[in-house]
Scaffold this active site. Structure first.
Site, PDB file in Angstrom:
ATOM      1  N   GLY A 104     -74.386 -34.536 -13.452  1.00 46.31           N
ATOM      2  CA  GLY A 104     -74.771 -34.539 -14.867  1.00 46.31           C
ATOM      3  C   GLY A 104     -73.619 -34.085 -15.744  1.00 46.31           C
ATOM      4  CB  SER A 105     -71.322 -31.156 -15.484  1.00 46.45           C
ATOM      5  OG  SER A 105     -72.383 -30.273 -15.266  1.00 46.45           O
ATOM      6  CB  SER A 148     -73.369 -29.452  -6.596  1.00 40.88           C
ATOM      7  OG  SER A 148     -74.643 -29.722  -6.073  1.00 40.88           O
ATOM      8  CG  ASP A 150     -78.710 -29.183  -4.503  1.00 31.81           C
ATOM      9  OD1 ASP A 150     -78.976 -28.099  -3.960  1.00 31.81           O
ATOM     10  OD2 ASP A 150     -79.222 -29.561  -5.564  1.00 31.81           O
ATOM     11  CG  ASN A 517     -53.637 -22.564  19.952  1.00 32.80           C
ATOM     12  OD1 ASN A 517     -54.832 -22.766  20.167  1.00 32.80           O
ATOM     13  ND2 ASN A 517     -52.874 -21.884  20.792  1.00 32.80           N
ATOM     14  NE  ARG A 551     -54.711   3.774  -0.152  1.00 35.60           N
ATOM     15  CZ  ARG A 551     -55.557   4.763   0.091  1.00 35.60           C
ATOM     16  NH1 ARG A 551     -56.787   4.497   0.482  1.00 35.60           N
ATOM     17  NH2 ARG A 551     -55.200   6.011  -0.058  1.00 35.60           N
TER      18      ARG A 551
END
Length: 764
Positions: A104-105, A148, A150, A517, A551
């Protein structure tokens, strides 16, 4: 120090890199949109740091969860909202947009891009921007990354957040299994996925669920009776619990919802079992991202910036995707249309079509789940007359048991008699071999270590005895699940074919070692679990340092001479440096890293993290580096060290390792069946190189590679492949730690199309 404290980068190559990919004078906006997903923050971090690194200005677009806020914006769906957005971007000179969200975005972003020039003209008419601005900012570049949980976006094997959501689900399933076994209960577990069953399907595969409900593949008519028979059969096989996984969007063939409560009532009414419902809900969106999601998001974020800076006005909006183990660019709208096509197929009840459109990975997962979860009656299995043996070799790796379970059940369903070899090649020689049945491997998926027992001993000195055992048990094929010793063992058995005809049988190896490896595969079973252990430990250590300030922690990882765990752990944990054998370093590098950390302590982040591979250098030991840092950092920061040791080999396997082990082992058994059937009745021996293979993921494909060919690609002295794909990500780790490095961009500059070719996909 020319390169901000990294003398390993030649000035000329760095200058050439910046010429190729300069962001000077450009502005990038980054936003997260839609539902939040774990790993979005790692993606944002990668976009920001890579953008700044190339000389671009980078802006957060807030509330666009995540650190910068994620939102489903109703205003943006209106033209007025988009006009306002265009005005905001032009005021800051932003013409490059990185959108992290779902379909949607990304669709909304593409509409915005299509309207961009008209929106600018309208703003100019209204006197809000000048005509010069219309010319200067006349084109908007958009690159998407899919965030997402999903995994519902076509064109990418994995979306950012999916692996982390699987971690949350599997943590709950593992906890539920212990209580369910105590009380002989049935649990109905509801997971997210309104329109996509990926989380339900993969978690069912990862925990060996009895039944799964998906929107793409509804159960056939009369499923109620079939499911109850299956549950009671499993109880009759002395299984003390039943797990049923339900996708929140589950439907029947008439598109009517199937709910968790409906299933619970059915089980109670028909079988009288004590049945409980657990709805996971938003737990799946929360928590810290997994190592896989952090690395995926970091890779995608960097590639998104590269794509934006290489874009021209003719370049269509693209989405950065994962294909096997490769990052690729695909046309955004092609992917969106395919994604919407799945929903259309489900609405029209074309369910087999919906499964196909989800991609070959989803299709393969569903097929393997059915083969492993539902045992056919013996009368329906055609006996092949072949005996196939499975063996674990080398050090234990999480996911080995899932691989054994998968091999045993696929072998039985294909008509073979399956034999388990205990305690590696030594056990093979001593005759520690017994037939293993379908129920014997129940519940193995989530167990760490090696239930069969595994040893590093090679077969060389036992060849006579092993050949005798193959004769005694009439073994027709061998599946080795193990690490570098398994690979060496396969080479020794192959070389002994001239002397012992018993070894003239199909032999295949599935890589399983935390070190990752083994030549012939980009990934090995167990490495992901180890990476998550390293990342979790680094998170805790960084948190402890946030209280004390100033640290630096030096952490030693396993891996032998292979720097995979150190390098990828550093990338996932956001470390400041990683010392590995494959990239030689000297005292000047150590000094430059100390200077880099000294500068860092002047900022608001007053902590440091350095990761060292156990065999990266025989003289620059963990103690040496700790003492050097302590001395050179006196008065600026203090140091602590931590050797992670064998905790990297232990623990329950991650969802990735469970599924990778299950899928790759099933594929190995299918190869064995194919080889045996090919030669059936012809009486011929297997003497060709192509009958002794390693099965692995190589970039985008699953490949069977003869060990004879892999010999040339192996550094036997250091027990690593001569070429390792992850070394290409080394500069990425340095860039994100704010060093200067030259990043290779040639692999990805072409826009591809959604791939549906004949090759066998390596979807993970």
């Amino acid at each position: 120090m020319d390169h901000n404290g990294d003398p390993s980068v030649p000035r000329a190559s760095f200058r050439k890199f910046l010429e190729q990919l300069s962001g000077a004078g450009k502005a990038i906006g980054v936003l997260t949109s839609g539902g939040d997903a774990q790993g979005m923050n790692a993606a944002v971090r990668a976009v920001v740091r890579m953008g700044i690194y190339t000389g671009a200005k980078v802006y957060f677009i807030y509330e666009g969860g995540t650190i910068i806020g994620s939102a489903r914006c109703k205003a943006f769906r209106t033209r007025e909202g988009r006009l306002k957005a265009a005005h905001n971007l032009v005021q800051l000179g932003i013409t490059n947009l990185c959108v992290i969200g779902g379909d949607g975005s990304l669709t909304g972003a593409n509409i915005f891009r299509g309207e961009w020039s008209m929106l600018l003209e309208e703003l100019a008419r209204d006197g809000k921007i000048s005509k010069e601005d219309v010319q200067k900012y006349g084109h908007l570049n958009i690159v998407g990354m899919v965030g997402s949980i999903d995994n519902d976006f076509c064109g990418t094997d994995m979306t950012i957040g999916t692996d982390s959501a699987l971690h949350r689900i599997i943590e709950v399933v593992d906890a539920i299994m212990t209580t369910a076994q105590s009380h002989q209960r049935t649990f109905v577990l509801e997971v997210m996925g309104r329109h996509c069953g990926y989380l339900a399907l993969v978690s069912a595969l990862a925990c060996g669920a009895d039944w799964v409900f998906l929107p793409e593949s509804p159960p056939e008519e009369g499923w109620q009776e079939t499911m109850c028979i299956k549950l009671s059969e499993n109880r009759a096989r002395k299984k003390r619990l039943n797990i049923i996984i339900v996708c929140e969007g589950a439907i029947d063939t008439q598109n009517k919802p199937i709910t968790s409560e409906q299933i619970r009532e059915l089980v109670v009414k028909q079988l009288g079992y004590d049945t409980r419902v657990t709805i996971l809900g938003h737990v799946q969106r929360g928590g810290t991202p997994s190592a896989f999601d952090r690395i995926l998001a970091s890779r995608m974020g960097v590639e998104a910036v590269v794509a934006l800076l290489q874009a021209t006005p003719e370049t269509p909006a693209c989405v950065v995707s994962l294909n096997g183990n490769q990052a690729v660019r695909l046309p955004l709208m092609e992917c969106v249309q395919m994604t919407q096509g799945v929903q259309k197929a489900m609405d029209e009840r074309r369910f087999s079509n919906a499964v196909q459109l989800r991609g070959r990975s989803f299709e393969g997962n569903l097929s393997i789940y059915k083969q492993l979860a539902i045992k056919k009656p013996d009368s329906q299995i055609t006996k092949s007359g072949f005996n196939v043996a499975v063996i674990n070799v080398g050090a234990p790796a999480a996911g080995m048991n899932a691989a054994v379970r998968s091999a045993v059940r696929v072998g039985i369903s294909e008509g073979h008699k399956m034999f388990a070899i205990y305690d590696g090649f030594e056990g093979f020689a001593k005759g520690q071999i017994k037939e293993i049945g379908w129920s014997d491997v129940g519940g193995w998926t989530g167990q760490g270590g090696s239930i069969l027992g595994t040893k590093r001993i090679l077969p060389g000195k036992y060849l006579e005895d092993i050949a005798a055992q193959i004769r005694t048990h009439s073994i027709n094929a061998l599946l080795i699940i193990g690490g570098f010793e398994g690979y060496l063992g396969l080479l020794e058995l192959s070389a002994a074919r001239g002397k012992h005809e018993e070894f003239c049988v199909p032999m295949v190896m599935v890589p399983a070692t935390v070190s990752n490896n083994v030549p012939g595969s980009d990934f090995s079973i167990g490495a992901d679990t180890a990476l998550n252990t390293i990342t979790d430990t680094c998170d805790r250590i960084k948190q402890s340092a946030s209280g004390t300030k100033r640290r630096v922690f030096i952490i030693e990882t396993m891996g032998g001479y292979c720097g995979y765990l150190a390098n990828m752990g550093a990338l996932a944990a956001g470390a400041d440096a990683a010392y590995i054998f494959e990239e030689p370093f000297d005292i000047r590098d150590l000094q430059s890293n100390v200077e880099h950390l000294t500068e860092k302590m002047k900022t608001c982040i007053q902590r440091g993290l350095v990761i060292r591979n156990e065999n990266c250098n025989e003289n620059y030991t963990t103690d040496f580096i700790y003492q050097l840092y302590s001395e050179e950092g006196k008065g600026v920061f203090d140091c602590r060290k931590n050797v992670l040791g064998h905790m990297q080999q232990g623990g329950a396997p991650s969802p990735f390792d469970r599924n990778f082990g299950t899928k790759i082992s099933a594929r190995a058994m299918q190869w064995i069946t194919g080889k045996l059937k090919e030669a059936q009745g012809k009486g011929r021996k297997f003497v060709n190189d192509d009958s002794v293979c390693v099965l692995g993921i190589c970039q985008r494909n699953l490949l069977f590679q003869p060990v004879a060919e892999l010999k040339e690609k192996t550094d036997f002295e250091h027990r690593i492949p001569k070429e390792q794909w992850w070394l290409k990500l080394r500069p990425l780790m340095k860039i994100l730690a704010k060093y200067k490095a030259s990043y290779e961009v040639s692999d990805m500059s072409q826009l591809e199309h959604v791939h549906t070719g004949p090759e066998e996909p390596a979807a993970i």
